[in-house]
Scaffold this motif. Structure first.
Motif, short mmCIF file in Angstrom:
data_model
loop_
_atom_site.label_atom_id
_atom_site.label_comp_id
_atom_site.label_asym_id
_atom_site.label_seq_id
_atom_site.Cartn_x
_atom_site.Cartn_y
_atom_site.Cartn_z
N LYS A 257 29.76 40.79 41.62
CA LYS A 257 31.00 41.80 41.57
C LYS A 257 31.66 41.99 40.00
N TYR A 258 31.36 40.75 39.19
CA TYR A 258 31.52 40.84 37.68
C TYR A 258 30.69 41.89 37.14
N ILE A 259 29.50 42.05 37.40
CA ILE A 259 28.49 42.84 36.72
C ILE A 259 28.90 44.31 37.31
N ALA A 260 29.22 44.51 38.65
CA ALA A 260 29.50 45.80 38.99
C ALA A 260 30.88 46.34 38.46
N SER A 261 31.83 45.39 38.03
CA SER A 261 33.20 45.74 37.40
C SER A 261 32.90 46.20 36.17
N ALA A 262 31.86 45.68 35.52
CA ALA A 262 31.59 46.10 34.12
C ALA A 262 30.84 47.58 34.05
N GLY A 263 30.62 47.96 35.59
CA GLY A 263 30.22 49.40 35.39
C GLY A 263 28.53 49.53 35.07
N ILE A 264 28.09 48.43 35.23
CA ILE A 264 26.54 48.38 34.88
C ILE A 264 25.62 48.63 36.06
N ALA A 265 26.07 48.09 37.06
CA ALA A 265 25.22 48.40 38.54
C ALA A 265 26.02 48.22 39.75
N SER A 266 25.67 48.58 40.68
CA SER A 266 26.23 48.42 42.09
C SER A 266 26.08 46.89 42.35
N ARG A 267 26.89 46.21 43.30
CA ARG A 267 26.83 44.87 43.71
C ARG A 267 25.16 44.77 44.16
N GLU B 174 19.88 42.70 42.57
CA GLU B 174 18.38 42.56 42.25
C GLU B 174 18.11 42.36 40.73
N LEU B 175 19.02 42.68 39.69
CA LEU B 175 18.90 42.28 38.60
C LEU B 175 18.71 40.80 38.38
N ILE B 176 19.67 40.15 39.03
CA ILE B 176 19.67 38.52 38.97
C ILE B 176 18.33 37.96 39.65
N GLU B 177 17.69 38.54 40.62
CA GLU B 177 16.57 38.18 41.28
C GLU B 177 15.32 38.44 40.52
N PRO C 69 25.23 41.30 25.89
CA PRO C 69 26.52 40.78 26.31
C PRO C 69 27.38 41.83 27.31
N ILE C 70 27.92 41.42 28.41
CA ILE C 70 29.06 42.31 29.00
C ILE C 70 30.28 41.62 29.23
N ASP C 71 31.50 42.57 28.86
CA ASP C 71 32.53 42.03 29.02
C ASP C 71 33.44 42.83 30.12
N VAL C 72 34.01 42.25 31.00
CA VAL C 72 34.81 42.71 31.98
C VAL C 72 36.31 42.64 31.44
N GLU C 73 37.01 43.85 31.25
CA GLU C 73 38.39 43.86 30.97
C GLU C 73 39.34 43.72 32.17
N GLU C 74 39.56 42.47 32.55
CA GLU C 74 40.35 42.14 34.02
C GLU C 74 41.81 42.48 33.75
N LYS C 75 42.24 42.93 35.03
CA LYS C 75 43.56 43.05 34.94
C LYS C 75 44.41 41.76 34.70
N LYS C 76 45.43 41.98 34.01
CA LYS C 76 46.13 40.62 33.66
C LYS C 76 46.74 40.22 34.78
N ILE C 77 46.73 38.94 34.94
CA ILE C 77 47.55 38.21 36.24
C ILE C 77 48.23 37.03 35.69
N TYR C 78 49.28 36.89 36.35
CA TYR C 78 50.24 35.69 35.95
C TYR C 78 50.82 35.26 37.23
N ILE C 79 50.39 33.81 37.35
CA ILE C 79 50.82 33.21 38.47
C ILE C 79 51.71 31.63 38.27
N MET C 80 52.48 31.45 39.22
CA MET C 80 53.20 30.23 39.12
C MET C 80 52.60 29.35 40.31
N LEU C 81 52.12 28.12 40.13
CA LEU C 81 51.67 27.27 40.91
C LEU C 81 52.60 26.16 41.16
N ASN C 82 52.85 25.85 42.40
CA ASN C 82 53.46 24.46 42.68
C ASN C 82 52.52 23.12 42.75
#
Ligand code: URA
Length: 234
Positions: free
Chosen positions: A5-15, A20-23, A53-66
């Protein structure tokens, strides 16, 4: 996030292509050829596809955990104890804890994938008060309260003036609300120990104006835009 998913979200290849790239041995994580298809990309991992090297710009997320007691505030634990990451496993982003709560401390812990935000919130110069409810052994005299309010030596460090509010005196313990303005290791425990009133239970209930409220133990929720702004402006 799962590697394909990480590689796909960087737009490099489908999942599927990413698998296959990993294999085919075309993917490296931290300079080692990846052999595991289901690998979970961790914060700080360097992922390379065909030597780039690939870098995925993730949407920023902010969470409060108890945070419950019995969990380590870290991304990994060498002794394989439960970590706060186990509690937010469903969050599909490379979040990490902001600051730290002890293994035996419960309460409000912020988690994010926004490094700049984390730095601001954790940095003592921003003077965000952190409020705790401590159950301590024994009782606080006026003199002891004055020491907390003035600043107390916890072994080579004198704390900033803290806010103290006695909530309740129990037969052998006192419930105290304490707001501190730094975050030294085990600071609250050290402050009460210095007074001769060791902490028996500790919960963080607020950071600045952001309050834990009625969030279930072990539960989490997204911070509101207002809360994010309050913490980043502090
Ligand atoms: N102070 C402590 O002693 N422990 C915590 O977890 C947080 C603040």
């Amino acid at each position: 996030m799962r590697i394909n998913k990480y590689i796909a979200s960087a737009g490099i290849a489908s999942r599927r292509k990413a698998d296959e790239l990993i294999e085919n041995g075309n993917v490296k994580v931290n300079n080692i050829v990846l052999t595991e298809l289901g690998y979970d990309v961790k914060p700080g991992d360097i992922v390379e596809v065909n030597g780039r090297p690939i870098d995925v710009e993730e949407k920023k997320i902010y969470i409060m955990l108890n945070k419950p007691t019995g969990y380590i505030t870290s991304v990994k634990d060498e002794q394989l104890r439960p970590t706060v990451m186990d509690l937010v496993a469903e969050v599909d982003a490379r979040i990490f804890p902001v600051g730290r709560l002890d293994y035996n401390t419960s309460g409000l812990l912020i988690m994010t994938n926004d490094g700049d935000f984390a730095y601001k919130v954790a940095h003592p110069k921003h003077k965000l008060g952190k409020t705790y409810i401590a159950k301590i052994q024994g009782f606080l005299t006026r003199g002891k309260i004055a020491k907390l309010e003035k600043g107390i030596d916890i072994g080579g460090f004198v704390t900033s003036p803290a806010k103290v509010n006695i909530i309740k005196e129990l037969p052998k313990h006192t419930l105290v609300e304490l707001t501190i303005y730094e975050g030294k290791n085990r600071q609250v425990r050290k402050m009460f120990k210095a007074l001769g009133n060791p902490v028996v239970e500790l919960e963080r209930i607020a950071i600045g104006d952001v309050k834990l409220g009625r969030l279930a133990i072990g539960g989490y929720r997204k911070l509101t835009q207002k809360e994010i702004e309050h913490l980043s402006k502090a």
